[in-house]
Structures are given as structure tokens and as C-alpha cells.
Design a protein around this motif. Sequence first.
Motif, mmCIF file in Angstrom:
data_model
loop_
_atom_site.group_PDB
_atom_site.id
_atom_site.type_symbol
_atom_site.label_atom_id
_atom_site.label_comp_id
_atom_site.label_asym_id
_atom_site.label_seq_id
_atom_site.Cartn_x
_atom_site.Cartn_y
_atom_site.Cartn_z
ATOM 1 N N ARG A 34 0.853 -1.196 0.000
ATOM 2 C CA ARG A 34 0.000 0.000 0.000
ATOM 3 C C ARG A 34 0.886 1.243 0.000
ATOM 4 N N ARG A 36 1.367 5.113 1.443
ATOM 5 C CA ARG A 36 0.979 5.991 2.536
ATOM 6 C C ARG A 36 1.028 7.448 2.105
ATOM 7 N N HIS A 50 6.354 6.802 0.043
ATOM 8 C CA HIS A 50 6.204 6.253 1.394
ATOM 9 C C HIS A 50 5.187 5.122 1.285
ATOM 10 N N HIS A 51 5.663 3.901 1.450
ATOM 11 C CA HIS A 51 4.834 2.728 1.218
ATOM 12 C C HIS A 51 4.978 1.746 2.368
ATOM 13 N N SER A 52 4.200 0.699 2.296
ATOM 14 C CA SER A 52 4.303 -0.398 3.263
ATOM 15 C C SER A 52 4.576 -1.674 2.493
ATOM 16 N N TRP A 56 -1.100 -7.428 5.744
ATOM 17 C CA TRP A 56 -1.735 -7.071 7.005
ATOM 18 C C TRP A 56 -1.989 -8.334 7.813
ATOM 19 N N LEU A 59 2.663 -5.496 8.541
ATOM 20 C CA LEU A 59 3.107 -4.479 7.595
ATOM 21 C C LEU A 59 4.277 -3.694 8.167
ATOM 22 N N ASP A 61 6.334 -0.140 7.435
ATOM 23 C CA ASP A 61 6.346 1.116 6.698
ATOM 24 C C ASP A 61 7.772 1.422 6.253
ATOM 25 N N ASP A 62 7.926 1.768 4.990
ATOM 26 C CA ASP A 62 9.246 2.063 4.438
ATOM 27 C C ASP A 62 9.139 3.108 3.347
ATOM 28 N N ASP A 63 10.267 3.404 2.716
ATOM 29 C CA ASP A 63 10.332 4.448 1.703
ATOM 30 C C ASP A 63 11.160 3.977 0.510
#
Length: 152
Positions: A34, A36, A50-52, A56, A59, A61-63
Amino acid sequence: MSRNVRAMRCSPEAVFEVLADGWLYPGWVVGASRMRAVDGDWPAERSELHHSVGVWPLLIDDDTVSLEWDPPRRAVVRAKGWPIGEARVTIDVREGSRGCIVRIQEEPVEGPGSWIPRFLTDPMLYVRNRETLQRLAFLAEGREGASRRRSG
């Protein structure tokens, strides 16, 4: 370094339209689940997605950071996927006889993934990026086909 090549039935510009739309990132990158946020100046150098990653409820979160943007020929990003690490991903596109030829190269550059011998990581990256190029082709070919149908 893992390398994959795919012929696509679309223009190089259609490929770069998909790459330039940061919100489409999880649609073609295997593992990204996904978005963000997308920096307003994406894909300018040093801008970020900025994604994940993961599924789920697991998850992370990363870039992903744009390192080079030269449409419709070349894009280079530094994809983060901690705790595995970071990779340099290069996408080169050139005209082909019936569309274009797209090459993706991925090389782990930081973190645990970069410590594993290439003969172990390259086959896994090859399989993943074969699917990544297939997804990118679906989006770019579909986008260009829809555009032709609207204008035709």
C-alpha cells in the motif's frame, strides 16, 4: 546483480507514465502492499514514495527514494525494505520493434540482504522481478491501449 528483460507492447513513454505515478507503485512492485504518501515532486531526484511492505497485519512502513530520473530512458531508485535492507533498482527502457524493451536490475546495497552471497539472492530476485515486469507491462500496455481507444 539480478537482471530481467521484457518486451512490452507500448511506448517507452507509457512505461514512464506508470513509473511517474507514485500511487501505482504497489500495483507493479512485488512486495509493496500500500501507499501511505507520495512526495509532491515525485519522481524528481531525492523525492520519496512512502509505502508499506508485507501483508496485514504484518506491515512494515518504508520508503523508496528516486536517485535518477531520465524519461523515457532510465530511472534509478533506492528501495528500502527493512529489516531485509535496501536495494538499488535500475529500470532501463529502449524502443523495440513493436513497442519497447524494459530491463530491471536489482542489487542489495545495505543491510542483511547485502550480506547474503549473490548466488543465493539473485535467483529469488529474478523470480520476483519477472513478476514485477509483468505487472508493469499490464499497467503500461493497458494505459496506452485505453488512451488509444479514447482518442480513436
